[in-house]
Design an enzyme around this catalytic site. Structure first.
Site, PDB file in Angstrom:
ATOM      1  N   LYS A  53       0.951  -1.254   0.026  1.00 16.88           N
ATOM      2  CA  LYS A  53       0.071   0.545   0.371  1.00 16.88           C
ATOM      3  C   LYS A  53       0.867   1.312   0.227  1.00 16.88           C
ATOM      4  O   LYS A  53      -0.082   2.381  -0.405  1.00 16.88           O
ATOM      5  CB  LYS A  53      -1.257  -0.297   1.870  1.00 16.88           C
ATOM      6  CG  LYS A  53      -1.688  -1.375   1.609  1.00 16.88           C
ATOM      7  CD  LYS A  53      -2.385  -1.213   2.615  1.00 16.88           C
ATOM      8  CE  LYS A  53      -3.197  -1.948   3.002  1.00 16.88           C
ATOM      9  NZ  LYS A  53      -3.667  -2.323   4.684  1.00 16.88           N
ATOM     10  N   ASP A 113      14.504  -0.517   1.344  1.00 16.80           N
ATOM     11  CA  ASP A 113      15.379  -0.875   2.902  1.00 16.80           C
ATOM     12  C   ASP A 113      15.839  -1.783   2.735  1.00 16.80           C
ATOM     13  O   ASP A 113      17.752  -1.718   2.465  1.00 16.80           O
ATOM     14  CB  ASP A 113      14.140  -1.052   4.373  1.00 16.80           C
ATOM     15  CG  ASP A 113      15.430  -1.108   5.469  1.00 16.80           C
ATOM     16  OD1 ASP A 113      16.332  -1.267   5.884  1.00 16.80           O
ATOM     17  OD2 ASP A 113      14.587  -0.902   6.322  1.00 16.80           O
ATOM     18  N   LYS A 141      16.949   4.471   1.995  1.00 20.57           N
ATOM     19  CA  LYS A 141      17.088   4.607   3.413  1.00 20.57           C
ATOM     20  C   LYS A 141      18.868   4.489   2.665  1.00 20.57           C
ATOM     21  O   LYS A 141      19.888   3.914   2.192  1.00 20.57           O
ATOM     22  CB  LYS A 141      17.404   3.149   4.007  1.00 20.57           C
ATOM     23  CG  LYS A 141      15.815   3.731   5.116  1.00 20.57           C
ATOM     24  CD  LYS A 141      15.098   2.847   5.403  1.00 20.57           C
ATOM     25  CE  LYS A 141      14.094   3.050   6.595  1.00 20.57           C
ATOM     26  NZ  LYS A 141      13.916   2.529   7.340  1.00 20.57           N
ATOM     27  N   PHE A 163      13.320   5.058  10.988  1.00 19.45           N
ATOM     28  CA  PHE A 163      12.273   4.770  10.444  1.00 19.45           C
ATOM     29  C   PHE A 163      11.557   5.607  10.201  1.00 19.45           C
ATOM     30  O   PHE A 163      11.041   6.915  11.369  1.00 19.45           O
ATOM     31  CB  PHE A 163      11.753   4.017  11.713  1.00 19.45           C
ATOM     32  CG  PHE A 163      10.162   3.121  11.389  1.00 19.45           C
ATOM     33  CD1 PHE A 163      10.426   1.748  10.685  1.00 19.45           C
ATOM     34  CD2 PHE A 163       8.706   3.472  11.740  1.00 19.45           C
ATOM     35  CE1 PHE A 163       9.350   1.017   9.972  1.00 19.45           C
ATOM     36  CE2 PHE A 163       7.842   3.250  11.186  1.00 19.45           C
ATOM     37  CZ  PHE A 163       7.395   1.543  10.705  1.00 19.45           C
ATOM     38  N   VAL A 164      10.580   5.987   9.044  1.00 12.24           N
ATOM     39  CA  VAL A 164      10.410   7.061   8.892  1.00 12.24           C
ATOM     40  C   VAL A 164       8.634   6.676   8.347  1.00 12.24           C
ATOM     41  O   VAL A 164       7.783   5.880   7.974  1.00 12.24           O
ATOM     42  CB  VAL A 164      10.780   7.481   7.681  1.00 12.24           C
ATOM     43  CG1 VAL A 164      11.962   8.392   7.737  1.00 12.24           C
ATOM     44  CG2 VAL A 164      10.600   6.301   5.956  1.00 12.24           C
ATOM     45  N   ARG A 176      -0.758   7.237   7.376  1.00  7.88           N
ATOM     46  CA  ARG A 176      -0.789   6.843   5.676  1.00  7.88           C
ATOM     47  C   ARG A 176      -0.377   8.214   4.827  1.00  7.88           C
ATOM     48  O   ARG A 176      -0.418   8.419   4.136  1.00  7.88           O
ATOM     49  CB  ARG A 176      -0.828   5.974   5.266  1.00  7.88           C
ATOM     50  CG  ARG A 176      -0.105   4.157   5.319  1.00  7.88           C
ATOM     51  CD  ARG A 176      -0.774   3.599   4.507  1.00  7.88           C
ATOM     52  NE  ARG A 176      -0.841   1.214   4.846  1.00  7.88           N
ATOM     53  CZ  ARG A 176      -0.126   1.213   4.061  1.00  7.88           C
ATOM     54  NH1 ARG A 176       1.787   1.741   4.333  1.00  7.88           N
ATOM     55  NH2 ARG A 176       0.600  -0.101   4.708  1.00  7.88           N
TER      56      ARG A 176
HETATM   57  P1  IMP Z   1      12.406  -3.618   2.244  1.00  6.68           P
HETATM   58  O1  IMP Z   1      12.294  -4.667   1.723  1.00  6.68           O
HETATM   59  O2  IMP Z   1      13.362  -4.035   3.365  1.00  6.68           O
HETATM   60  O3  IMP Z   1      13.184  -2.908   1.126  1.00  6.68           O
HETATM   61  O4  IMP Z   1      11.247  -2.642   3.376  1.00  6.68           O
HETATM   62  C1  IMP Z   1      10.609  -2.081   1.916  1.00  6.68           C
HETATM   63  C2  IMP Z   1       9.270  -2.040   2.995  1.00  6.68           C
HETATM   64  O5  IMP Z   1       9.155  -2.058   3.896  1.00  6.68           O
HETATM   65  C3  IMP Z   1       8.768  -0.603   2.593  1.00  6.68           C
HETATM   66  O6  IMP Z   1       8.056  -1.029   0.521  1.00  6.68           O
HETATM   67  C4  IMP Z   1       7.622  -1.073   3.508  1.00  6.68           C
HETATM   68  O7  IMP Z   1       6.771  -0.777   3.338  1.00  6.68           O
HETATM   69  C5  IMP Z   1       8.855  -0.709   4.253  1.00  6.68           C
HETATM   70  N1  IMP Z   1       9.528   0.170   5.606  1.00  6.68           N
HETATM   71  C6  IMP Z   1      10.877  -0.123   4.921  1.00  6.68           C
HETATM   72  N2  IMP Z   1      11.033   0.877   5.782  1.00  6.68           N
HETATM   73  C7  IMP Z   1      10.075   1.619   6.340  1.00  6.68           C
HETATM   74  C8  IMP Z   1       9.504   2.546   7.210  1.00  6.68           C
HETATM   75  O8  IMP Z   1      10.782   3.442   7.646  1.00  6.68           O
HETATM   76  N3  IMP Z   1       8.524   3.004   7.108  1.00  6.68           N
HETATM   77  C9  IMP Z   1       7.502   2.492   7.214  1.00  6.68           C
HETATM   78  N4  IMP Z   1       7.527   1.263   6.258  1.00  6.68           N
HETATM   79  C10 IMP Z   1       8.873   0.536   6.368  1.00  6.68           C
END
Ligand code: IMP
Ligand code: MG
Length: 190
Positions: A53, A113, A141, A163-164, A176
Site C-alpha cells: 500500500k 530498505d 535509506k 524509521f519513517v 499513511r
Molecule cells: P525492504 O523489503 O526491506 O526493502 O522494505 C521495504 C518495505 O518495507 C517498504 O515497501 C515498506 O512497506 C516497508 N518499510 C521499510 N522501511 C520502512 C520505514 O522506515 N517506514 C515504513 N515502512 C517501511
C-alpha cells in the site's frame, strides 16, 4: 516503540517525530523525477506497476506528472516483519493476471530498505518476460543499495537509516495519510 492510545490525533502522536521532508518538497522532487522518467521512455508506452500500500500517494502524484503513454497495474507484497520492523520475508500478490510480456515496466514503490520487497516484485515480473524493468523509488535509506544489491533507476530522496512515516509509509498501518514524511519517534502519553 509503544503504541499511542487509540483516538489520539496524529499531530499529537507525531509531536516527538522530526519532520524530514515536507509535502511541498516531495511534490517538487516528483516533478523533477517525472522529467527524467518521461525522457527515459520517450516514444514508448509503459506499464506502471504500483506496490501497495505504501506507494499509493507517490504513485498517484508521480503518474499525474508523467506524460508518457501508460497503463496502470498493482501488486501487493505481503511482508513479515521482525520486532525491529525489518522485513524478514516478502511474497508478492498480483491482483489481476496482467500481461507485461515484451513491455517496458516501471515499478513505483515507497522505500528501499533491505530489498526484500523489490526482489519479490522483480521475480514476479521477470517471470512474465517484460522488455525492461525500471524502478522509481521515493526514498532510499542509507546503506539500502548495498543491502539490496541494486540501485533504483529513479530515486526521490536518500535518507538516513531511520524509521519513517507519512506520505504512504505507515507504522502499524497508521500515518499513511500524513502529507509530510517524519522520522518516527513514538510520543509517550502522559
Ligand atoms: P525492504 O523489503 O526491506 O526493502 O522494505 C521495504 C518495505 O518495507 C517498504 O515497501 C515498506 O512497506 C516497508 N518499510 C521499510 N522501511 C520502512 C520505514 O522506515 N517506514 C515504513 N515502512 C517501511
Ligand atoms: Mg511498501
Amino acid at each position: 516503540m509503544k503504541e499511542s492510545p487509540v483516538g489520539q490525533d496524529q499531530a499529537t502522536c507525531l509531536l516527538h517525530s522530526e519532520l524530514l521532508i515536507s509535502g511541498e518538497a516531495i511534490q517538487r522532487r516528483i516533478a523533477e523525477m517525472a522529467v527524467h522518467i518521461d525522457r527515459a521512455y520517450r516514444g514508448r508506452r509503459i506499464v506502471v506497476v504500483g506496490v501497495l500500500k505504501g506507494a499509493v500517494h507517490f504513485l498517484s502524484d508521480l503518474t499525474r506528472c508523467l506524460s508518457v503513454d501508460q497503463r496502470l497495474e498493482f501488486v501487493r507484497v505481503a511482508t513479515y516483519k521482525n520486532s525491529t520492523h525489518a522485513v524478514v520475508s516478502a511474497r508478492p500478490e498480483v491482483f489481476s493476471d496482467f500481461d507485461v510480456t515484451g513491455q517496458d515496466v516501471l515499478v513505483v514503490d515507497d522505500i528501499l530498505d533491505h530489498g526484500q520487497t523489490a526482489r519479490a516484485v522483480r521475480d514476479c515480473l521477470e517471470a512474465r518476460q517484460p522488455r525492461s524493468i525500471r524502478w522509481a523509488i521515493l526514498l532510499v535509506k542509507d546503506g539500502a543499495i548495498e543491502r539490496a544489491g541494486f540501485r533504483p533507476d529513479f530515486i526521490g530522496f536518500e535518507i538516513h537509516d531511520t524509521f519513517v512515516v507519512g506520505y504512504g509509509l505507515d507504522y502499524c498501518e497508521r500515518y499513511r495519510n500524513v502529507p509530510d514524511i517524519y522520522a518516527f519517534e513514538e510520543s509517550q502519553p502522559d
